[in-house]
Design a protein around this motif. Structure first.
Motif, PDB file in Angstrom:
ATOM      1  N   ASN A  68      37.931  31.217  45.103  1.00  0.00           N
ATOM      2  CA  ASN A  68      36.698  31.831  45.577  1.00  0.00           C
ATOM      3  C   ASN A  68      35.545  30.863  45.327  1.00  0.00           C
ATOM      4  O   ASN A  68      35.181  30.633  44.174  1.00  0.00           O
ATOM      5  CB  ASN A  68      36.459  33.145  44.843  1.00  0.00           C
ATOM      6  N   PRO A  69      34.982  30.302  46.378  1.00  0.00           N
ATOM      7  CA  PRO A  69      33.875  29.364  46.181  1.00  0.00           C
ATOM      8  C   PRO A  69      32.627  30.023  45.601  1.00  0.00           C
ATOM      9  O   PRO A  69      31.771  29.347  45.041  1.00  0.00           O
ATOM     10  CB  PRO A  69      33.612  28.817  47.580  1.00  0.00           C
ATOM     11  N   ALA A  70      32.525  31.325  45.705  1.00  0.00           N
ATOM     12  CA  ALA A  70      31.352  32.022  45.183  1.00  0.00           C
ATOM     13  C   ALA A  70      31.625  32.655  43.819  1.00  0.00           C
ATOM     14  O   ALA A  70      30.891  33.536  43.390  1.00  0.00           O
ATOM     15  CB  ALA A  70      30.917  33.090  46.180  1.00  0.00           C
ATOM     16  N   SER A  71      32.671  32.239  43.132  1.00  0.00           N
ATOM     17  CA  SER A  71      33.036  32.883  41.865  1.00  0.00           C
ATOM     18  C   SER A  71      31.937  32.754  40.816  1.00  0.00           C
ATOM     19  O   SER A  71      31.809  33.612  39.946  1.00  0.00           O
ATOM     20  CB  SER A  71      34.345  32.322  41.335  1.00  0.00           C
ATOM     21  N   TYR A  72      31.165  31.694  40.877  1.00  0.00           N
ATOM     22  CA  TYR A  72      30.061  31.522  39.930  1.00  0.00           C
ATOM     23  C   TYR A  72      29.078  32.688  40.030  1.00  0.00           C
ATOM     24  O   TYR A  72      28.538  33.142  39.025  1.00  0.00           O
ATOM     25  CB  TYR A  72      29.349  30.201  40.205  1.00  0.00           C
ATOM     26  N   TYR A  73      28.880  33.193  41.236  1.00  0.00           N
ATOM     27  CA  TYR A  73      27.929  34.280  41.450  1.00  0.00           C
ATOM     28  C   TYR A  73      28.570  35.644  41.269  1.00  0.00           C
ATOM     29  O   TYR A  73      27.923  36.593  40.835  1.00  0.00           O
ATOM     30  CB  TYR A  73      27.316  34.183  42.846  1.00  0.00           C
ATOM     31  N   THR A  74      29.842  35.764  41.630  1.00  0.00           N
ATOM     32  CA  THR A  74      30.485  37.075  41.568  1.00  0.00           C
ATOM     33  C   THR A  74      30.968  37.438  40.172  1.00  0.00           C
ATOM     34  O   THR A  74      31.202  38.608  39.904  1.00  0.00           O
ATOM     35  CB  THR A  74      31.665  37.140  42.548  1.00  0.00           C
ATOM     36  N   VAL A  75      31.113  36.483  39.280  1.00  0.00           N
ATOM     37  CA  VAL A  75      31.585  36.796  37.933  1.00  0.00           C
ATOM     38  C   VAL A  75      30.603  37.726  37.211  1.00  0.00           C
ATOM     39  O   VAL A  75      31.005  38.521  36.370  1.00  0.00           O
ATOM     40  CB  VAL A  75      31.843  35.509  37.120  1.00  0.00           C
ATOM     41  N   GLU A  76      29.352  37.670  37.556  1.00  0.00           N
ATOM     42  CA  GLU A  76      28.358  38.559  36.950  1.00  0.00           C
ATOM     43  C   GLU A  76      28.546  40.001  37.391  1.00  0.00           C
ATOM     44  O   GLU A  76      28.084  40.920  36.725  1.00  0.00           O
ATOM     45  CB  GLU A  76      26.952  38.097  37.307  1.00  0.00           C
ATOM     46  N   LEU A  77      29.225  40.218  38.504  1.00  0.00           N
ATOM     47  CA  LEU A  77      29.421  41.568  39.017  1.00  0.00           C
ATOM     48  C   LEU A  77      30.680  42.238  38.479  1.00  0.00           C
ATOM     49  O   LEU A  77      30.883  43.424  38.683  1.00  0.00           O
ATOM     50  CB  LEU A  77      29.484  41.534  40.551  1.00  0.00           C
ATOM     51  N   LEU A  78      31.540  41.497  37.799  1.00  0.00           N
ATOM     52  CA  LEU A  78      32.787  42.075  37.292  1.00  0.00           C
ATOM     53  C   LEU A  78      32.565  43.297  36.402  1.00  0.00           C
ATOM     54  O   LEU A  78      33.256  44.300  36.575  1.00  0.00           O
ATOM     55  CB  LEU A  78      33.605  41.014  36.563  1.00  0.00           C
ATOM     56  N   PRO A  79      31.652  43.280  35.448  1.00  0.00           N
ATOM     57  CA  PRO A  79      31.463  44.492  34.632  1.00  0.00           C
ATOM     58  C   PRO A  79      31.052  45.707  35.463  1.00  0.00           C
ATOM     59  O   PRO A  79      31.354  46.833  35.097  1.00  0.00           O
ATOM     60  CB  PRO A  79      30.350  44.105  33.659  1.00  0.00           C
ATOM     61  N   VAL A  80      30.402  45.475  36.572  1.00  0.00           N
ATOM     62  CA  VAL A  80      29.964  46.583  37.425  1.00  0.00           C
ATOM     63  C   VAL A  80      31.145  47.222  38.138  1.00  0.00           C
ATOM     64  O   VAL A  80      31.211  48.445  38.284  1.00  0.00           O
ATOM     65  CB  VAL A  80      28.922  46.082  38.454  1.00  0.00           C
ATOM     66  N   VAL A  81      32.121  46.430  38.554  1.00  0.00           N
ATOM     67  CA  VAL A  81      33.236  46.959  39.347  1.00  0.00           C
ATOM     68  C   VAL A  81      34.434  47.376  38.519  1.00  0.00           C
ATOM     69  O   VAL A  81      35.360  47.982  39.043  1.00  0.00           O
ATOM     70  CB  VAL A  81      33.679  45.959  40.432  1.00  0.00           C
ATOM     71  N   TYR A  82      34.468  47.078  37.224  1.00  0.00           N
ATOM     72  CA  TYR A  82      35.621  47.452  36.409  1.00  0.00           C
ATOM     73  C   TYR A  82      35.879  48.953  36.414  1.00  0.00           C
ATOM     74  O   TYR A  82      37.018  49.393  36.326  1.00  0.00           O
ATOM     75  CB  TYR A  82      35.459  46.964  34.980  1.00  0.00           C
ATOM     76  N   ASP A  83      34.841  49.763  36.516  1.00  0.00           N
ATOM     77  CA  ASP A  83      35.023  51.215  36.561  1.00  0.00           C
ATOM     78  C   ASP A  83      35.736  51.666  37.837  1.00  0.00           C
ATOM     79  O   ASP A  83      36.327  52.734  37.868  1.00  0.00           O
ATOM     80  CB  ASP A  83      33.673  51.930  36.473  1.00  0.00           C
ATOM     81  N   GLN A  84      35.689  50.861  38.868  1.00  0.00           N
ATOM     82  CA  GLN A  84      36.255  51.237  40.155  1.00  0.00           C
ATOM     83  C   GLN A  84      37.618  50.616  40.415  1.00  0.00           C
ATOM     84  O   GLN A  84      38.212  50.843  41.458  1.00  0.00           O
ATOM     85  CB  GLN A  84      35.300  50.813  41.267  1.00  0.00           C
ATOM     86  N   VAL A  85      38.160  49.846  39.470  1.00  0.00           N
ATOM     87  CA  VAL A  85      39.413  49.120  39.689  1.00  0.00           C
ATOM     88  C   VAL A  85      40.567  50.076  39.942  1.00  0.00           C
ATOM     89  O   VAL A  85      41.382  49.862  40.840  1.00  0.00           O
ATOM     90  CB  VAL A  85      39.724  48.187  38.498  1.00  0.00           C
ATOM     91  N   HIS A  86      40.664  51.153  39.176  1.00  0.00           N
ATOM     92  CA  HIS A  86      41.788  52.075  39.324  1.00  0.00           C
ATOM     93  C   HIS A  86      41.836  52.679  40.726  1.00  0.00           C
ATOM     94  O   HIS A  86      42.875  52.660  41.386  1.00  0.00           O
ATOM     95  CB  HIS A  86      41.719  53.172  38.267  1.00  0.00           C
ATOM     96  N   ASP A  87      40.717  53.220  41.180  1.00  0.00           N
ATOM     97  CA  ASP A  87      40.678  53.811  42.527  1.00  0.00           C
ATOM     98  C   ASP A  87      40.976  52.768  43.587  1.00  0.00           C
ATOM     99  O   ASP A  87      41.680  53.040  44.559  1.00  0.00           O
ATOM    100  CB  ASP A  87      39.309  54.447  42.794  1.00  0.00           C
ATOM    101  N   TRP A  88      40.456  51.573  43.399  1.00  0.00           N
ATOM    102  CA  TRP A  88      40.663  50.507  44.383  1.00  0.00           C
ATOM    103  C   TRP A  88      42.132  50.121  44.495  1.00  0.00           C
ATOM    104  O   TRP A  88      42.676  50.050  45.582  1.00  0.00           O
ATOM    105  CB  TRP A  88      39.823  49.294  44.012  1.00  0.00           C
ATOM    106  N   HIS A  89      42.806  49.877  43.365  1.00  0.00           N
ATOM    107  CA  HIS A  89      44.194  49.425  43.475  1.00  0.00           C
ATOM    108  C   HIS A  89      45.103  50.535  43.964  1.00  0.00           C
ATOM    109  O   HIS A  89      46.119  50.275  44.609  1.00  0.00           O
ATOM    110  CB  HIS A  89      44.697  48.767  42.181  1.00  0.00           C
ATOM    111  N   ARG A  90      44.744  51.782  43.745  1.00  0.00           N
ATOM    112  CA  ARG A  90      45.514  52.895  44.319  1.00  0.00           C
ATOM    113  C   ARG A  90      45.358  52.926  45.837  1.00  0.00           C
ATOM    114  O   ARG A  90      46.316  53.145  46.565  1.00  0.00           O
ATOM    115  CB  ARG A  90      45.065  54.226  43.718  1.00  0.00           C
ATOM    116  N   ARG A  91      44.139  52.716  46.340  1.00  0.00           N
ATOM    117  CA  ARG A  91      43.917  52.691  47.793  1.00  0.00           C
ATOM    118  C   ARG A  91      44.638  51.520  48.445  1.00  0.00           C
ATOM    119  O   ARG A  91      45.063  51.609  49.586  1.00  0.00           O
ATOM    120  CB  ARG A  91      42.418  52.583  48.099  1.00  0.00           C
TER     121      ARG A  91
END
Length: 94
Positions: free
Chosen positions: A57-80
């Motif tokens: 991911n060429p934008a990983s430097y910018y998206t790594v800051e968003l990981l704590p925000v999306v961790y709550d949604q990981v379960h629903d996402w991987h089920r979908r």
């Protein structure tokens, strides 16, 4: 003074009519809009978690800051996505 009150009342009524018309026109497509929004959210999750999933991911430097925000949604996402367990080695939600 009464002119301002009349404009405010008229603007409020126009806003209410616009809200009702919006509901009437968009109502039949609400499920389609919700599905499109869910697809966009799923794509966003993939972009943010691409590095953790092993995708360059060429934008990983910018998206790594968003990981704590999306961790709550990981379960629903991987089920979908049809995955029984979380694809992340360091994060187990099930």
């Amino acid at each position: 003074m009464t002119g301002d009150a009349t404009r405010t009342g008229t603007a409020g009524r126009l806003r209410a009519v616009a809200d009702v018309l919006g509901d009437v026109l968009a109502g039949p497509y609400a499920r389609t809009f919700a599905r499109a929004r869910q697809d966009e959210d799923d794509l966003f999750m993939v972009v943010v978690m691409a590095e953790a999933l092993g995708v360059p991911n060429p934008a990983s430097y910018y998206t790594v800051e968003l990981l704590p925000v999306v961790y709550d949604q990981v379960h629903d996402w991987h089920r979908r996505m049809g995955l029984d367990r979380s694809p992340l080695d360091h994060f187990s939600c099930c």
